[in-house]
Design an enzyme around this catalytic site. Structure first.
Site, PDB file in Angstrom:
ATOM      1  CE  LYS A  73      -4.625  -1.957   2.219  1.00 41.88           C
ATOM      2  NZ  LYS A  73      -5.132  -1.409   2.889  1.00 41.88           N
ATOM      3  CG  ASN A  94      -8.167   1.192  -0.792  1.00 39.38           C
ATOM      4  OD1 ASN A  94      -7.638   2.154  -0.883  1.00 39.38           O
ATOM      5  ND2 ASN A  94      -8.977   0.119  -0.124  1.00 39.38           N
ATOM      6  CG  ASP A 109      -8.353   1.082   3.392  1.00 40.96           C
ATOM      7  OD1 ASP A 109      -9.689  -0.395   2.486  1.00 40.96           O
ATOM      8  OD2 ASP A 109      -7.132   0.109   3.430  1.00 40.96           O
ATOM      9  N   GLY A 132      -6.911   2.265  18.139  1.00 40.35           N
ATOM     10  CA  GLY A 132      -5.820   2.129  17.132  1.00 40.35           C
ATOM     11  C   GLY A 132      -5.197   3.491  16.173  1.00 40.35           C
ATOM     12  CB  ALA A 133      -2.465   5.740  16.220  1.00 39.97           C
ATOM     13  N   GLY A 134      -3.055   2.453  14.215  1.00 37.67           N
ATOM     14  CA  GLY A 134      -2.894   1.743  12.713  1.00 37.67           C
ATOM     15  C   GLY A 134      -2.466   2.176  11.041  1.00 37.67           C
ATOM     16  N   GLY A 135      -2.388   1.272   9.866  1.00 41.50           N
ATOM     17  CA  GLY A 135      -3.236   2.018   8.374  1.00 41.50           C
ATOM     18  C   GLY A 135      -4.366   2.433   8.136  1.00 41.50           C
ATOM     19  CB  ALA A 136      -7.602   0.207   9.554  1.00 42.01           C
ATOM     20  N   GLY A 250     -17.389  -5.106  10.498  1.00 44.32           N
ATOM     21  CA  GLY A 250     -15.823  -4.754   9.804  1.00 44.32           C
ATOM     22  C   GLY A 250     -16.207  -5.145   8.764  1.00 44.32           C
TER      23      GLY A 250
HETATM   24  P1  NDP Z   1      -1.257  -2.245  12.187  1.00 45.33           P
HETATM   25  O1  NDP Z   1      -0.921  -3.504  12.517  1.00 45.33           O
HETATM   26  O2  NDP Z   1      -1.633  -1.256  10.943  1.00 45.33           O
HETATM   27  O3  NDP Z   1      -2.168  -1.486  13.894  1.00 45.33           O
HETATM   28  C1  NDP Z   1      -2.499  -2.297  14.019  1.00 45.33           C
HETATM   29  C2  NDP Z   1      -3.261  -1.274  16.014  1.00 45.33           C
HETATM   30  O4  NDP Z   1      -3.877  -2.202  16.329  1.00 45.33           O
HETATM   31  C3  NDP Z   1      -2.268  -0.882  16.247  1.00 45.33           C
HETATM   32  O5  NDP Z   1      -3.069   0.691  16.544  1.00 45.33           O
HETATM   33  C4  NDP Z   1      -1.632  -0.946  17.485  1.00 45.33           C
HETATM   34  O6  NDP Z   1      -1.127  -0.915  18.520  1.00 45.33           O
HETATM   35  C5  NDP Z   1      -3.089  -1.710  17.442  1.00 45.33           C
HETATM   36  N1  NDP Z   1      -2.828  -3.332  18.578  1.00 45.33           N
HETATM   37  C6  NDP Z   1      -2.991  -3.884  18.302  1.00 45.33           C
HETATM   38  N2  NDP Z   1      -2.548  -5.224  18.983  1.00 45.33           N
HETATM   39  C7  NDP Z   1      -3.232  -4.888  20.425  1.00 45.33           C
HETATM   40  C8  NDP Z   1      -3.146  -5.189  21.878  1.00 45.33           C
HETATM   41  N3  NDP Z   1      -3.137  -6.147  22.365  1.00 45.33           N
HETATM   42  N4  NDP Z   1      -3.877  -3.933  21.934  1.00 45.33           N
HETATM   43  C9  NDP Z   1      -4.079  -2.606  22.030  1.00 45.33           C
HETATM   44  N5  NDP Z   1      -3.380  -2.444  20.837  1.00 45.33           N
HETATM   45  C10 NDP Z   1      -3.196  -2.990  20.022  1.00 45.33           C
HETATM   46  O7  NDP Z   1      -2.909  -2.359  11.151  1.00 45.33           O
HETATM   47  P2  NDP Z   1      -3.637  -2.483  10.431  1.00 45.33           P
HETATM   48  O8  NDP Z   1      -4.354  -0.983  11.414  1.00 45.33           O
HETATM   49  O9  NDP Z   1      -3.476  -2.405   9.221  1.00 45.33           O
HETATM   50  O10 NDP Z   1      -5.828  -3.304  10.784  1.00 45.33           O
HETATM   51  C11 NDP Z   1      -5.813  -3.031  12.218  1.00 45.33           C
HETATM   52  C12 NDP Z   1      -7.222  -4.094  11.358  1.00 45.33           C
HETATM   53  O11 NDP Z   1      -7.765  -3.024  10.507  1.00 45.33           O
HETATM   54  C13 NDP Z   1      -7.258  -5.555  11.085  1.00 45.33           C
HETATM   55  O12 NDP Z   1      -8.034  -6.446  12.365  1.00 45.33           O
HETATM   56  C14 NDP Z   1      -7.562  -5.767   9.976  1.00 45.33           C
HETATM   57  O13 NDP Z   1      -8.433  -6.876   9.678  1.00 45.33           O
HETATM   58  C15 NDP Z   1      -8.899  -4.158  10.012  1.00 45.33           C
HETATM   59  N6  NDP Z   1      -8.777  -3.909   8.788  1.00 45.33           N
HETATM   60  C16 NDP Z   1     -10.286  -3.567   7.924  1.00 45.33           C
HETATM   61  C17 NDP Z   1     -10.456  -3.421   7.091  1.00 45.33           C
HETATM   62  C18 NDP Z   1     -12.028  -3.756   6.610  1.00 45.33           C
HETATM   63  O14 NDP Z   1     -12.222  -3.027   5.300  1.00 45.33           O
HETATM   64  N7  NDP Z   1     -13.023  -4.104   7.427  1.00 45.33           N
HETATM   65  C19 NDP Z   1      -9.679  -2.777   6.302  1.00 45.33           C
HETATM   66  C20 NDP Z   1      -8.099  -2.609   6.871  1.00 45.33           C
HETATM   67  C21 NDP Z   1      -8.461  -3.067   8.019  1.00 45.33           C
HETATM   68  P3  NDP Z   1       0.069   0.120  18.594  1.00 45.33           P
HETATM   69  O15 NDP Z   1       0.056   0.976  17.114  1.00 45.33           O
HETATM   70  O16 NDP Z   1       0.400   0.613  19.798  1.00 45.33           O
HETATM   71  O17 NDP Z   1       0.828  -1.179  18.433  1.00 45.33           O
END
Ligand code: NDP
Length: 291
Positions: A73, A94, A109, A132-136, A250
């Site tokens: 991506k 995406n 997304d 959360g603060a990852g890609g999604a 989701g």
């Molecule tokens: P990333 O790896 O980029 O981000 C993961 C996020 O989850 C971070 O904020 C991370 O925190 C947090 N996290 C993971 N485990 C824990 C925990 N045990 N406790 C607290 N925080 C946690 O992943 P993505 O953003 O790419 O994906 C996240 C989810 O979104 C996935 O499950 C994916 O399936 C889903 N998704 C769904 C879509 C849809 O259309 N429905 C599209 C895209 C994704 P930290 O930053 O502190 O590590």
């Protein structure tokens, strides 16, 4: 005999690795069949080092467009001619359109999430808590801000990632964005309208994992949303329903994201119900986390 041109399908697909189990093709081809569109969607396993060749190949073969999923991506951006404004803010693509003006990158997304939310309420003016603060989460935060939410509280374990998103939101919208470090159980402010789990907590196989919030701060009238597509009914959503809140799963985000892509590629406004049925049927053995 049909016109020869009618026998040449429009070509679309996805470049990711691993690609096995990606359910997008099932949804998209169900929409093509339902609407009588002569087009195909090919799910291709393309690691980043082969992405430039794959993109050149798609252009050479006259593809209409393609999706990117993990891990492509971000790396695709260097291969494109232009970015939609929200894709530039999010820093990930995406969905690529192959046009006369070149290759245009989009991020649908977060748009898929906002479109699903609109079925429940207008995001404008909403007070949102996003875990959360990852890609999604980043894609959702940017699109919620562009859709005019009033406040956005980004709660994340790694505070720097939340702070970066809050800064991007503040600099590019009127939304009041705040980053909060996620330590211990988070209590939702009573005036929260929308709660979003944008983390991977609850994704199969860890299906009993729970988003750590104070359960009795979930109130009737709130809309509680989850990005987790598998399983669709997460612990968070079950808890929210038990407390009288509305929920959004989701898979709604996933369906709407794919539907928006079909609009970008071929101007199609597909039937989401048809796509949802195809997604539910395909997802049984699905373990891939994103589209
Ligand atoms: P990333 O790896 O980029 O981000 C993961 C996020 O989850 C971070 O904020 C991370 O925190 C947090 N996290 C993971 N485990 C824990 C925990 N045990 N406790 C607290 N925080 C946690 O992943 P993505 O953003 O790419 O994906 C996240 C989810 O979104 C996935 O499950 C994916 O399936 C889903 N998704 C769904 C879509 C849809 O259309 N429905 C599209 C895209 C994704 P930290 O930053 O502190 O590590």
């Amino acid at each position: 005999m049909p016109e020869p041109t009618l026998l040449r399908p429009a070509l679309t697909g996805s470049f990711s690795s691993p690609a096995g189990g990606n359910p997008t093709g099932a949804m998209v081809e169900a929409a093509y069949a339902h609407h009588g569109v002569l087009a195909r969607f090919v799910n291709c396993d393309v690691p980043p080092e082969r992405l430039p060749d794959a993109v050149r190949g798609a252009v050479a073969m006259g593809w209409t467009g393609f999706n990117l999923s993990l891990p492509n991506k971000q790396v695709v951006i260097a291969l494109l001619d232009g970015l939609a404004p929200s894709a530039a803010l999010i820093g990930a693509v995406n969905c690529v359109q192959i046009t006369d003006r070149g290759l245009i990158g989009n991020n649908t997304d977060g748009q898929g999430f906002v479109q699903a939310l609109r079925e429940r309420r207008d995001p404008r003016g909403a007070r949102v808590v996003l875990f959360g603060a990852g890609g999604a989460a980043r894609a959702i935060a940017v699109e919620l801000a562009l859709a005019g939410v009033a406040t956005l509280t980004i709660v994340n374990r790694s505070i720097e990632r939340a702070e970066e998103i809050a800064r991007i939101v503040r600099e590019n919208s009127e939304t009041v964005a705040t980053a909060v470090s996620w330590t211990g159980s988070f209590a939702l402010p009573a005036d929260t309208d929308v709660v979003v789990n944008g983390t991977s907590i609850g994704l199969a196989p860890d299906t009993e994992a729970r988003v750590d919030l104070v359960a009795d701060t979930i109130l009737p009238g709130m809309i509680v949303c989850d990005v987790i597509p598998n399983p669709p009914d997460t612990v968070l959503l079950r808890e929210a329903r038990a407390r009288g809140a509305e929920t959004l799963d989701g898979r709604s985000m996933l369906v709407n994201q794919a539907a928006i892509n079909l609009g970008l590629w071929m101007g199609l406004d597909p039937d989401r119900a048809v796509m949802r049925i195809a997604l539910d049927a395909a997802i049984g053995d699905w373990r891939h986390p994103t589209s």
